[in-house]
Scaffold this active site. Sequence first.
Site, PDB file in Angstrom:
ATOM      1  N   CYS A  74       0.471  -1.240   0.274  1.00 24.93           N
ATOM      2  CA  CYS A  74       0.017   0.023   0.174  1.00 24.93           C
ATOM      3  C   CYS A  74       0.732   1.133   0.247  1.00 24.93           C
ATOM      4  O   CYS A  74       2.236   1.336   0.620  1.00 24.93           O
ATOM      5  CB  CYS A  74      -0.591   0.150   1.184  1.00 24.93           C
ATOM      6  N   CYS A  78       0.840   4.486   7.073  1.00 25.21           N
ATOM      7  CA  CYS A  78      -0.264   4.223   8.372  1.00 25.21           C
ATOM      8  C   CYS A  78       0.502   3.909   9.657  1.00 25.21           C
ATOM      9  O   CYS A  78       0.791   1.601   8.902  1.00 25.21           O
ATOM     10  CB  CYS A  78      -1.504   3.388   7.835  1.00 25.21           C
ATOM     11  N   CYS A  81       0.184   0.221  10.561  1.00 23.74           N
ATOM     12  CA  CYS A  81      -0.377  -1.248   9.028  1.00 23.74           C
ATOM     13  C   CYS A  81       0.206  -1.651   8.446  1.00 23.74           C
ATOM     14  O   CYS A  81       2.101  -0.994   7.902  1.00 23.74           O
ATOM     15  CB  CYS A  81      -1.007  -0.723   8.519  1.00 23.74           C
ATOM     16  N   CYS A 118     -16.922  -9.104   4.879  1.00 25.97           N
ATOM     17  CA  CYS A 118     -15.833  -7.526   4.932  1.00 25.97           C
ATOM     18  C   CYS A 118     -14.812  -8.075   3.897  1.00 25.97           C
ATOM     19  O   CYS A 118     -14.452  -8.823   5.193  1.00 25.97           O
ATOM     20  CB  CYS A 118     -15.849  -7.222   6.409  1.00 25.97           C
ATOM     21  N   CYS A 149     -19.482  -5.321   3.166  1.00 30.44           N
ATOM     22  CA  CYS A 149     -19.507  -4.302   3.529  1.00 30.44           C
ATOM     23  C   CYS A 149     -17.993  -4.639   3.168  1.00 30.44           C
ATOM     24  O   CYS A 149     -16.822  -5.591   2.744  1.00 30.44           O
ATOM     25  CB  CYS A 149     -18.979  -4.703   5.480  1.00 30.44           C
ATOM     26  N   CYS A 209     -19.780   2.410   8.816  1.00 31.99           N
ATOM     27  CA  CYS A 209     -18.852   1.769   9.481  1.00 31.99           C
ATOM     28  C   CYS A 209     -17.333   2.415   9.806  1.00 31.99           C
ATOM     29  O   CYS A 209     -16.748   2.453   8.773  1.00 31.99           O
ATOM     30  CB  CYS A 209     -18.584   0.538   9.062  1.00 31.99           C
ATOM     31  N   ARG A 281     -18.014  -3.198  17.403  1.00 31.50           N
ATOM     32  CA  ARG A 281     -17.407  -3.742  17.872  1.00 31.50           C
ATOM     33  C   ARG A 281     -16.112  -3.586  18.054  1.00 31.50           C
ATOM     34  O   ARG A 281     -15.392  -3.655  17.888  1.00 31.50           O
ATOM     35  CB  ARG A 281     -17.296  -3.792  15.626  1.00 31.50           C
TER      36      ARG A 281
HETATM   37  N1  SAM Z   1      -6.587   0.994   2.952  1.00 30.49           N
HETATM   38  C1  SAM Z   1      -7.678   1.408   3.088  1.00 30.49           C
HETATM   39  C2  SAM Z   1      -8.329   1.730   4.580  1.00 30.49           C
HETATM   40  O1  SAM Z   1      -6.624   2.530   5.301  1.00 30.49           O
HETATM   41  O2  SAM Z   1      -9.044   2.813   4.720  1.00 30.49           O
HETATM   42  C3  SAM Z   1      -8.609  -0.772   4.383  1.00 30.49           C
HETATM   43  C4  SAM Z   1      -7.959  -1.858   5.024  1.00 30.49           C
HETATM   44  S1  SAM Z   1      -6.966  -0.921   6.987  1.00 30.49           S
HETATM   45  C5  SAM Z   1      -6.285  -2.138   6.998  1.00 30.49           C
HETATM   46  C6  SAM Z   1      -8.889  -1.180   7.808  1.00 30.49           C
HETATM   47  C7  SAM Z   1      -8.185  -0.746   9.436  1.00 30.49           C
HETATM   48  O3  SAM Z   1      -7.561  -1.308   9.967  1.00 30.49           O
HETATM   49  C8  SAM Z   1      -7.600   1.069   9.409  1.00 30.49           C
HETATM   50  O4  SAM Z   1      -8.037   2.217   9.379  1.00 30.49           O
HETATM   51  C9  SAM Z   1      -6.791  -0.163  11.070  1.00 30.49           C
HETATM   52  O5  SAM Z   1      -8.084   0.994  11.920  1.00 30.49           O
HETATM   53  C10 SAM Z   1      -7.088  -1.396  10.817  1.00 30.49           C
HETATM   54  N2  SAM Z   1      -5.317  -1.767  11.350  1.00 30.49           N
HETATM   55  C11 SAM Z   1      -4.698  -1.429  10.441  1.00 30.49           C
HETATM   56  N3  SAM Z   1      -3.613  -2.457  11.031  1.00 30.49           N
HETATM   57  C12 SAM Z   1      -3.800  -2.288  12.401  1.00 30.49           C
HETATM   58  C13 SAM Z   1      -3.111  -2.906  13.422  1.00 30.49           C
HETATM   59  N4  SAM Z   1      -2.368  -3.600  13.424  1.00 30.49           N
HETATM   60  N5  SAM Z   1      -4.052  -3.013  14.369  1.00 30.49           N
HETATM   61  C14 SAM Z   1      -4.760  -2.536  15.079  1.00 30.49           C
HETATM   62  N6  SAM Z   1      -5.420  -2.279  13.447  1.00 30.49           N
HETATM   63  C15 SAM Z   1      -5.233  -1.839  12.213  1.00 30.49           C
HETATM   64  C1  DTB Z   2     -11.259  -2.409  11.363  1.00 26.74           C
HETATM   65  O1  DTB Z   2     -11.846  -1.379  11.954  1.00 26.74           O
HETATM   66  N1  DTB Z   2     -10.428  -3.356  11.689  1.00 26.74           N
HETATM   67  C2  DTB Z   2     -10.497  -4.869  10.499  1.00 26.74           C
HETATM   68  C3  DTB Z   2     -11.470  -4.144   9.924  1.00 26.74           C
HETATM   69  N2  DTB Z   2     -11.726  -2.788  10.044  1.00 26.74           N
HETATM   70  C4  DTB Z   2     -11.141  -3.743   8.326  1.00 26.74           C
HETATM   71  C5  DTB Z   2      -8.730  -5.094  10.123  1.00 26.74           C
HETATM   72  C6  DTB Z   2      -7.933  -4.949  11.660  1.00 26.74           C
HETATM   73  C7  DTB Z   2      -6.436  -5.232  10.940  1.00 26.74           C
HETATM   74  C8  DTB Z   2      -5.956  -6.070  11.667  1.00 26.74           C
HETATM   75  C9  DTB Z   2      -4.164  -5.775  11.355  1.00 26.74           C
HETATM   76  C10 DTB Z   2      -3.825  -7.280  10.431  1.00 26.74           C
HETATM   77  O2  DTB Z   2      -4.861  -7.839  10.480  1.00 26.74           O
HETATM   78  O3  DTB Z   2      -3.548  -6.534   8.993  1.00 26.74           O
HETATM   79 FE1  SF4 Z   3      -2.564   0.821   3.314  1.00 29.62          FE
HETATM   80 FE2  SF4 Z   3      -2.656  -0.052   6.045  1.00 29.62          FE
HETATM   81 FE3  SF4 Z   3      -2.931   2.693   5.653  1.00 29.62          FE
HETATM   82 FE4  SF4 Z   3      -5.039   0.984   4.860  1.00 29.62          FE
HETATM   83  S1  SF4 Z   3      -4.716   1.118   6.931  1.00 29.62           S
HETATM   84  S2  SF4 Z   3      -4.139   2.793   3.691  1.00 29.62           S
HETATM   85  S3  SF4 Z   3      -3.560  -0.881   3.959  1.00 29.62           S
HETATM   86  S4  SF4 Z   3      -1.297   1.625   4.995  1.00 29.62           S
END
Ligand code: SAM
Ligand code: DTB
Ligand code: SF4
Length: 345
Positions: A74, A78, A81, A118, A149, A209, A281
């Site tokens: 990506c 973030c 992530c 989702c 979703c 959501c 959730r």
């Molecule tokens: N890329 C899209 C975005 O960020 O809008 C959708 C997928 S993103 C992985 C969805 C959500 O997962 C993020 O906004 C964040 O709140 C959550 N998330 C990602 N990595 C995480 C982590 N290591 N621990 C907890 N929540 C996480």
């Molecule tokens: C949300 O708030 N949590 C979910 C879903 N929306 C998409 C994602 C959590 C991701 C946790 C890290 C991972 O598994 O990569």
């Molecule tokens: Fe990309 Fe992860 Fe950020 Fe979603 S949360 S925009 S997958 S870096």
Amino acid sequence: MTTITSIPVSSLRHAPVRATTPETPARWSVSEIAALYELPFMDLLFQAQQVHREHFDANQVQLSTLLSIKTGGCSEDCGYCPQAATAESGIEASKLMPLAEVIEAAQAAKDQGATRFCMGAAWRSPKERDMERVTEMVREVRALGLETCMTLGMLEAEQAQALKDAGLDYYNHNLDSAPEFYGSIISTRTYQDRLDTLGHVRAAGINVCCGGIVGMGEARLERAGLIAQLANLAPYPESVPINNLVPVAGTPLADTPPLDPFEFVRTIAIARITMPLTMVRLSAGREQMDEALQALCFLAGANSIFYGDKLLTTSNPQADLDRKLFTRLGLKTQGERPAKQPLPC
Ligand code: SAM
Ligand code: DTB
Ligand code: SF4
């Protein structure tokens, strides 16, 4: 377009008018929410449980299953992530998953008892060529009798409308943290970008959501700031995922000290009190929690979980362990009668 702007803390310091509908939400100041955090734990949980029982069956949980339809690589940064291209998490970038695999995973989720599916993509935002394929996924998953979703990153108004036209039920797009803390976690998109996407989703008539992550090193006042942002959205989101940071090796937040578990439970309780009708959730981080802590989260007003062995890239409790937990707690899942209480041993 529905324009949503972030609310300056100073403008929120008036007495709230309490209301229980999402369309006329109470206005919550950050200081009022901070005061809820300061309550004795038992008083806070009692209040949350009372609000919960006013609006929901306190013995019922809703199950959503996640699938990563496009993983890794990506362009966003973030800090939490593992899918950011800049993270050294070892996750390989993949292409968008073929439709048949998505349908197969959705059917398996339904067979396990999930009611919502989702689909998440590691994108800043979907490209035009992606839209045709993701809308097809929505149609096909819906045809299986599941709620749908998607979480695909930022959306333009027309993209939100195309998803709505395909029948999308919910769009997940998180605010992640308080505006004051946000800039220390993400630099490639702004808080206002996120609010704009939420505005497009709302204007298209898709259920919102939207939640965030705690345990990223933020202060309690910043957790209160996140909840204030969510609760003061008008209407507030239909669904609020509260994620506990999953610290992944190779991400900038890998070594963040864990949040006090009771502080996590408090955050759930405060989401319940400030957004009485939303589905709260209990999201990422369950794998790191024991069953007693999860039970406290349900007592605090969580009534939905991510169900299935995987979140997007990290692990989640095994579905059969979750089912055993529901039985032990007498929790029924949506569309099911209460699980039989086991005899005390
Ligand atoms: N890329 C899209 C975005 O960020 O809008 C959708 C997928 S993103 C992985 C969805 C959500 O997962 C993020 O906004 C964040 O709140 C959550 N998330 C990602 N990595 C995480 C982590 N290591 N621990 C907890 N929540 C996480
Ligand atoms: C949300 O708030 N949590 C979910 C879903 N929306 C998409 C994602 C959590 C991701 C946790 C890290 C991972 O598994 O990569
Ligand atoms: Fe990309 Fe992860 Fe950020 Fe979603 S949360 S925009 S997958 S870096």
